[in-house]
Design a protein around this motif. Structure first.
Motif, PDB file in Angstrom:
ATOM      1  N   GLU A  98      -8.635  20.982   9.474  1.00 53.65           N
ATOM      2  CA  GLU A  98      -7.484  20.071   9.433  1.00 53.65           C
ATOM      3  C   GLU A  98      -7.216  19.497  10.823  1.00 53.65           C
ATOM      4  N   ARG A  99      -7.300  20.318  11.838  1.00 51.71           N
ATOM      5  CA  ARG A  99      -7.078  19.828  13.202  1.00 51.71           C
ATOM      6  C   ARG A  99      -8.237  18.957  13.676  1.00 51.71           C
ATOM      7  N   TRP A 100      -9.449  19.330  13.310  1.00 52.09           N
ATOM      8  CA  TRP A 100     -10.633  18.556  13.706  1.00 52.09           C
ATOM      9  C   TRP A 100     -10.582  17.147  13.121  1.00 52.09           C
ATOM     10  N   VAL A 101     -10.312  17.058  11.819  1.00 53.77           N
ATOM     11  CA  VAL A 101     -10.302  15.741  11.175  1.00 53.77           C
ATOM     12  C   VAL A 101      -9.088  14.940  11.622  1.00 53.77           C
ATOM     13  N   ASP A 102      -7.979  15.599  11.885  1.00 54.30           N
ATOM     14  CA  ASP A 102      -6.769  14.903  12.322  1.00 54.30           C
ATOM     15  C   ASP A 102      -6.907  14.370  13.741  1.00 54.30           C
ATOM     16  N   GLY A 103      -7.855  14.916  14.496  1.00 55.54           N
ATOM     17  CA  GLY A 103      -8.014  14.529  15.888  1.00 55.54           C
ATOM     18  C   GLY A 103      -8.778  13.241  16.118  1.00 55.54           C
ATOM     19  N   SER A 104      -9.302  12.614  15.051  1.00 57.21           N
ATOM     20  CA  SER A 104     -10.116  11.425  15.276  1.00 57.21           C
ATOM     21  C   SER A 104     -10.086  10.488  14.083  1.00 57.21           C
ATOM     22  N   GLU A 105      -9.824   9.253  14.380  1.00 59.24           N
ATOM     23  CA  GLU A 105      -9.882   8.205  13.341  1.00 59.24           C
ATOM     24  C   GLU A 105     -11.296   8.093  12.784  1.00 59.24           C
ATOM     25  N   GLN A 106     -12.300   8.273  13.648  1.00 60.58           N
ATOM     26  CA  GLN A 106     -13.700   8.150  13.220  1.00 60.58           C
ATOM     27  C   GLN A 106     -14.089   9.237  12.231  1.00 60.58           C
ATOM     28  N   ARG A 107     -13.456  10.414  12.308  1.00 57.29           N
ATOM     29  CA  ARG A 107     -13.788  11.503  11.387  1.00 57.29           C
ATOM     30  C   ARG A 107     -13.019  11.387  10.076  1.00 57.29           C
ATOM     31  N   GLY A 108     -12.112  10.442   9.988  1.00 49.91           N
ATOM     32  CA  GLY A 108     -11.381  10.235   8.739  1.00 49.91           C
ATOM     33  C   GLY A 108      -9.990  10.809   8.737  1.00 49.91           C
ATOM     34  N   ARG A 109      -9.321  10.767   9.885  1.00 49.63           N
ATOM     35  CA  ARG A 109      -7.967  11.314  10.006  1.00 49.63           C
ATOM     36  C   ARG A 109      -7.121  10.937   8.796  1.00 49.63           C
ATOM     37  N   PRO A 110      -6.521  11.927   8.150  1.00 52.35           N
ATOM     38  CA  PRO A 110      -5.623  11.602   7.041  1.00 52.35           C
ATOM     39  C   PRO A 110      -4.477  10.718   7.526  1.00 52.35           C
ATOM     40  N   GLN A 111      -4.200   9.693   6.767  1.00 48.03           N
ATOM     41  CA  GLN A 111      -3.156   8.738   7.124  1.00 48.03           C
ATOM     42  C   GLN A 111      -1.813   9.206   6.575  1.00 48.03           C
ATOM     43  N   THR A 112      -0.758   8.514   6.964  1.00 51.86           N
ATOM     44  CA  THR A 112       0.577   8.875   6.476  1.00 51.86           C
ATOM     45  C   THR A 112       0.918   8.144   5.183  1.00 51.86           C
ATOM     46  N   THR A 113       0.061   7.214   4.768  1.00 52.21           N
ATOM     47  CA  THR A 113       0.234   6.546   3.472  1.00 52.21           C
ATOM     48  C   THR A 113      -1.117   6.511   2.764  1.00 52.21           C
ATOM     49  N   TRP A 114      -1.066   6.382   1.467  1.00 56.68           N
ATOM     50  CA  TRP A 114      -2.287   6.318   0.666  1.00 56.68           C
ATOM     51  C   TRP A 114      -2.822   4.887   0.670  1.00 56.68           C
ATOM     52  N   ARG A 115      -4.078   4.720   0.991  1.00 55.04           N
ATOM     53  CA  ARG A 115      -4.721   3.403   1.001  1.00 55.04           C
ATOM     54  C   ARG A 115      -4.609   2.742  -0.362  1.00 55.04           C
ATOM     55  N   LEU A 116      -4.772   3.528  -1.422  1.00 50.34           N
ATOM     56  CA  LEU A 116      -4.794   2.955  -2.774  1.00 50.34           C
ATOM     57  C   LEU A 116      -3.421   2.528  -3.282  1.00 50.34           C
ATOM     58  N   THR A 117      -2.371   2.723  -2.486  1.00 49.92           N
ATOM     59  CA  THR A 117      -1.070   2.143  -2.842  1.00 49.92           C
ATOM     60  C   THR A 117      -0.950   0.732  -2.294  1.00 49.92           C
ATOM     61  N   ARG A 118      -1.889   0.341  -1.404  1.00 51.46           N
ATOM     62  CA  ARG A 118      -1.864  -0.987  -0.787  1.00 51.46           C
ATOM     63  C   ARG A 118      -3.041  -1.854  -1.211  1.00 51.46           C
ATOM     64  N   GLU A 119      -4.142  -1.225  -1.612  1.00 57.63           N
ATOM     65  CA  GLU A 119      -5.362  -1.964  -1.920  1.00 57.63           C
ATOM     66  C   GLU A 119      -5.740  -1.772  -3.386  1.00 57.63           C
ATOM     67  N   GLN A 120      -6.497  -2.728  -3.871  1.00 59.31           N
ATOM     68  CA  GLN A 120      -7.024  -2.626  -5.228  1.00 59.31           C
ATOM     69  C   GLN A 120      -8.113  -1.560  -5.268  1.00 59.31           C
ATOM     70  N   PRO A 121      -8.080  -0.701  -6.277  1.00 58.43           N
ATOM     71  CA  PRO A 121      -9.124   0.318  -6.391  1.00 58.43           C
ATOM     72  C   PRO A 121     -10.468  -0.293  -6.768  1.00 58.43           C
ATOM     73  N   ARG A 122     -11.520   0.343  -6.276  1.00 59.18           N
ATOM     74  CA  ARG A 122     -12.885  -0.055  -6.623  1.00 59.18           C
ATOM     75  C   ARG A 122     -13.563   1.165  -7.230  1.00 59.18           C
ATOM     76  N   GLY A 123     -13.961   1.052  -8.434  1.00 57.11           N
ATOM     77  CA  GLY A 123     -14.663   2.153  -9.076  1.00 57.11           C
ATOM     78  C   GLY A 123     -13.727   3.061  -9.848  1.00 57.11           C
ATOM     79  N   PRO A 124     -14.301   3.843 -10.747  1.00 60.84           N
ATOM     80  CA  PRO A 124     -13.485   4.685 -11.642  1.00 60.84           C
ATOM     81  C   PRO A 124     -12.680   5.763 -10.909  1.00 60.84           C
ATOM     82  N   ALA A 125     -13.258   6.418  -9.917  1.00 57.89           N
ATOM     83  CA  ALA A 125     -12.528   7.476  -9.212  1.00 57.89           C
ATOM     84  C   ALA A 125     -11.307   6.896  -8.501  1.00 57.89           C
ATOM     85  N   GLU A 126     -11.469   5.758  -7.848  1.00 57.03           N
ATOM     86  CA  GLU A 126     -10.330   5.131  -7.174  1.00 57.03           C
ATOM     87  C   GLU A 126      -9.285   4.663  -8.180  1.00 57.03           C
ATOM     88  N   ARG A 127      -9.704   4.166  -9.338  1.00 60.97           N
ATOM     89  CA  ARG A 127      -8.744   3.729 -10.366  1.00 60.97           C
ATOM     90  C   ARG A 127      -7.911   4.911 -10.866  1.00 60.97           C
TER      91      ARG A 127
END
Length: 155
Positions: free
Chosen positions: A89-118
């Protein structure tokens, strides 16, 4: 909490580590002091439930944040050794390049692509229903794990 993926992941990773601690204490009581197996029963059940919840949170973040395969697999594997979820959790939170969890969900702002995102986007649009579905999924997977039985070598 469910609206903040970073906080949700931090809680899931911490809870997974705490339940590992409870299970290890239970194992010491059972196998070292030979006083009781109560700690293994309770700690093991709690750890199993939280482990499943952690995996579901990881999968949701993996989909929403479009984590690369390496990050997603590391997140899942970190739940196997004791306390490694805290490091991850600390490793991934320490870098945007590693995929730092954001404070909002991307899929609340963007259209989903693919069944899993839908599926995830539908859940994020209805957080109450998603929470109920998540709790039911944890309960069903826990029940399945109980049917299968303890790991090899377990009693």
């Amino acid at each position: 909490m469910i609206s903040n993926p970073r906080a949700l992941f931090r809680v899931a990773a911490t809870a997974e580590a705490v339940t590992w601690t409870l299970l290890i204490i239970g194992m010491v009581l059972k196998y070292v002091t030979e006083t009781t197996e109560f700690g293994v029963r309770i700690g093991g059940m709690l750890h199993g439930v939280v482990f499943i919840a952690y995996v579901l949170v990881v999968v949701a973040l993996w989909i929403d944040h479009r984590w690369p395969l390496r990050t997603g697999v590391l997140a899942l594997v970190s739940a196997i050794p004791p306390w490694l979820t805290l490091w991850f959790e600390r490793w991934v939170d320490g870098s945007e390049q590693r995929g730092r969890p954001q404070t909002t969900w991307r899929l609340t702002r963007e259209q989903p692509r693919g069944p899993a995102e839908r599926v995830l986007a539908a859940g994020l649009a209805r957080p109450g229903l998603a929470l109920v579905v998540g709790l039911v999924a944890v309960a069903l997977l826990t029940g399945l794990a109980l049917l299968v039985g303890p790991p090899v070598g377990g009693e």
